[in-house]
Scaffold this motif. Structure first.
Motif, short mmCIF file in Angstrom:
data_model
loop_
_atom_site.label_atom_id
_atom_site.label_comp_id
_atom_site.label_asym_id
_atom_site.label_seq_id
_atom_site.Cartn_x
_atom_site.Cartn_y
_atom_site.Cartn_z
N VAL A 63 0.84 -1.20 0.00
CA VAL A 63 0.00 0.00 0.00
C VAL A 63 0.88 1.25 0.00
O VAL A 63 0.62 2.22 -0.74
CB VAL A 63 -0.95 -0.01 1.21
N LEU A 64 1.93 1.25 0.81
CA LEU A 64 2.82 2.40 0.86
C LEU A 64 3.56 2.61 -0.45
O LEU A 64 3.77 3.75 -0.88
CB LEU A 64 3.82 2.23 2.01
N ASP A 65 3.95 1.52 -1.11
CA ASP A 65 4.61 1.65 -2.41
C ASP A 65 3.67 2.28 -3.43
O ASP A 65 4.07 3.13 -4.25
CB ASP A 65 5.07 0.28 -2.91
N ILE A 66 2.41 1.89 -3.39
CA ILE A 66 1.41 2.47 -4.31
C ILE A 66 1.21 3.95 -4.03
O ILE A 66 1.17 4.78 -4.95
CB ILE A 66 0.08 1.70 -4.20
N LEU A 67 1.12 4.30 -2.75
CA LEU A 67 0.89 5.70 -2.39
C LEU A 67 2.09 6.58 -2.73
O LEU A 67 1.91 7.75 -3.09
CB LEU A 67 0.57 5.79 -0.89
N GLN A 77 -3.40 15.09 -5.26
CA GLN A 77 -4.32 15.41 -4.17
C GLN A 77 -5.67 14.73 -4.35
O GLN A 77 -6.21 14.15 -3.40
CB GLN A 77 -4.51 16.93 -4.08
N LYS A 78 -6.22 14.75 -5.56
CA LYS A 78 -7.49 14.07 -5.80
C LYS A 78 -7.36 12.56 -5.65
O LYS A 78 -8.24 11.89 -5.10
CB LYS A 78 -8.01 14.43 -7.19
N SER A 79 -6.26 12.02 -6.15
CA SER A 79 -6.06 10.57 -6.08
C SER A 79 -5.88 10.11 -4.63
O SER A 79 -6.43 9.09 -4.22
CB SER A 79 -4.85 10.16 -6.92
N LEU A 80 -5.13 10.87 -3.85
CA LEU A 80 -4.92 10.50 -2.45
C LEU A 80 -6.21 10.63 -1.66
O LEU A 80 -6.48 9.82 -0.75
CB LEU A 80 -3.84 11.39 -1.84
N TYR A 81 -7.03 11.61 -1.98
CA TYR A 81 -8.32 11.74 -1.31
C TYR A 81 -9.20 10.52 -1.61
O TYR A 81 -9.89 10.00 -0.73
CB TYR A 81 -9.02 13.02 -1.77
N THR A 82 -9.18 10.05 -2.85
CA THR A 82 -9.94 8.86 -3.21
C THR A 82 -9.43 7.64 -2.45
O THR A 82 -10.21 6.80 -2.01
CB THR A 82 -9.86 8.62 -4.72
N CYS A 83 -8.11 7.55 -2.29
CA CYS A 83 -7.55 6.42 -1.54
C CYS A 83 -8.01 6.43 -0.09
O CYS A 83 -8.19 5.37 0.52
CB CYS A 83 -6.02 6.47 -1.59
N CYS A 84 -8.22 7.62 0.46
CA CYS A 84 -8.68 7.71 1.85
C CYS A 84 -10.08 7.16 2.03
O CYS A 84 -10.49 6.82 3.15
CB CYS A 84 -8.64 9.17 2.31
N LEU A 85 -10.87 7.05 0.96
CA LEU A 85 -12.25 6.58 1.05
C LEU A 85 -12.38 5.07 0.90
O LEU A 85 -13.49 4.55 1.00
CB LEU A 85 -13.10 7.26 -0.04
N LEU A 86 -11.28 4.36 0.65
CA LEU A 86 -11.37 2.93 0.38
C LEU A 86 -11.64 2.13 1.65
O LEU A 86 -12.73 1.60 1.84
CB LEU A 86 -10.08 2.46 -0.30
N THR A 87 -10.66 2.03 2.50
CA THR A 87 -10.78 1.30 3.75
C THR A 87 -10.03 2.07 4.84
O THR A 87 -9.33 3.04 4.55
CB THR A 87 -10.20 -0.12 3.65
#
Length: 453
Positions: A63-67, A77-87
């Motif tokens: 997960v950290l490698d992907i981020l 910023q938009k992509s990281l915000y979407t990642c915050c909504l996953l789990t």
């Protein structure tokens, strides 16, 4: 949207309160269909007619490698915000990346401030997200904030802040206290600040910034202020890149008797009050200090004469990059016998380290014919500046037009010929490259003439 924590909290609480009210009403009247009383959310699987499945679990390392890859993309910023909504796992992993380099602009600045500063008094309520901010770039703000809000945001982020770009209209004296406590700060950019800044307060705030490597003065610094005490000019010891601009005068320039020992890049521009004798004194002091200076840029100083900077190359034999306005030089800059400023050693251009030379234009009329490509070509044929491979020219000088274009083509051929020899012999810029870097390098990127705006 990505930084509006308070708004998300308010909406979630409102929906939960409405659900409780509906459930209470259903208990009082069993005839009502309870399923129709609860609001249907967009993320509810029932509203999309698909079977809910458990999200796939990924190891934290993956997960950290992907981020890390997502964080360097253009839409981070938009992509990281979407990642915050996953789990919850993705939320906890993505939050540090989301707030480390926030992209601040007019519309999202107020929600960002409410998140970082939920209360005016830090002791009443603090935000754990404030300690995640490493880069705070407020350069896109003009009148979207106030001086008190800027100072408050700096106070909340002072423990983790590494880079700061000040806004144009909302930076003032009350922000210096927070800056002086930002002990991890590595880059401070005040170039956009429009309000006149007292230099004594600026230097007082810089004393405790032991890790500061890059500093850009505000263009308004020094205007309307009292004479600066030379004893107050104390530079951070780790400073490598210094950009001086603003209303600095002879008192300030003569007052600089020492420079940070690690200084590698110096830029002096947009100084309308700087005179020739003061700039000469500053550069002479810098030359005698024997610092590891590699790059020097001088432009937009209207009080300098037409040949004020001719001896600059003789003062710095170890200089690798020089950017200078043609308004203040003549072809005598390439003449080692021209030594108006006395230095310790007679300049020897046959061993000079210059690799890149940039000619800019500060806007004065009648300077487009002061230099021609032939002047540089003859210097190379004489054996001077053996490491020079890159020449950048302001488009307004007209080297790409008319008869001068043929001379420019001849200079390009000469520079590329020398660059080819460097590549074949693995000398010059290729000497410090690894074998893999040397094989993949394109010598055309390191030799030639470039027209810049």
């Amino acid at each position: 949207m990505a930084l509006d924590q308070q708004r998300n909290w308010t909406i979630s609480m409102a929906e939960s309160l409405q659900a409780v009210k509906n459930k209470t009403a259903a208990n009082k009247d069993p005839s009502l269909d309870q399923s129709s009383l609860f609001p249907v959310r967009d993320d509810d699987p029932k509203s999309h007619n698909y079977r809910a499945t458990e999200p796939a679990y990924l190891p934290n390392e993956l997960v950290l490698d992907i981020l890390e890859y997502v964080a360097i993309s253009a839409e981070a910023q938009k992509s990281l915000y979407t990642c915050c909504l996953l789990t919850r796992q993705w939320l906890m992993a993505a939050l540090p990346y989301l707030y480390a380099y926030p992209k601040i602009y007019g519309k999202n600045y107020e929600p960002f401030c409410r998140t970082i500063c939920p209360s005016i008094n830090l002791r009443i309520k603090e935000s754990p997200l404030a300690g995640l901010v490493k880069v705070l770039n407020l350069g896109m703000l003009v009148h979207h904030s106030s001086k008190s809000v800027t100072a408050r945001v700096l106070r909340r982020t002072e423990g983790s802040l590494e880079e700061f770009v000040a806004p144009q209209a909302s930076f003032a004296l009350n922000s210096y206290a927070a800056l002086s406590k930002s002990h991890n700060l590595r880059s401070l950019d005040l170039s956009l600040v429009s309000e006149a800044q007292p230099l004594d307060m600026l230097f007082k705030s810089l004393r405790s910034l032991n890790h500061l490597e890059r500093l850009r003065f505000p263009r308004s610094s020094g205007f309307g202020s009292n004479t600066v005490n030379p004893d107050s000019i104390i530079w951070p010891q780790a400073l490598k890149d210094l950009h001086i601009s603003g209303g600095i005068d002879a008192n300030f320039l003569y007052g600089i008797v020492h420079f940070p020992p690690a200084l590698e890049r110096l830029t002096i521009e947009h100084c309308p009050q700087a005179k020739s004798h003061a700039i000469r004194q500053l550069l002479s002091t810098l030359s005698r200090a024997h610092l590891p200076l590699k790059a020097l840029s001088l432009s937009h100083m209207p009080r300098l004469g037409s040949s004020s900077l001719d001896p600059v190359l003789g003062l710095f034999p170890g200089l690798e990059e020089l950017s200078v306005s043609v308004d203040y030089i003549t072809p005598a800059i390439f003449n080692p016998d021209f030594q108006e400023w006395q230095s310790e050693d007679t300049p020897n251009f046959l061993d000079h380290k210059l690799r890149m030379l940039s000619f800019t234009n500060s806007g004065n009329p009648g300077v487009d014919d002061k230099f021609s490509p032939i002047d540089v070509l003859l210097t190379l044929d004489e054996g001077s500046f053996p490491s020079l491979r890159r020449v950048k020219i302001a488009k307004s000088l007209g080297w790409d037009r008319g008869e001068t274009r043929d001379e420019t083509e001849a200079l390009i051929d000469r520079l590329q010929e020398l660059g080819t020899k460097d590549y074949d012999n693995k000398t010059g810029v290729y000497a410090s490259m690894s074998t893999q870097q040397w094989k993949t390098a394109d010598w055309k990127d390191w030799a030639g003439v470039w027209i810049i705006d």
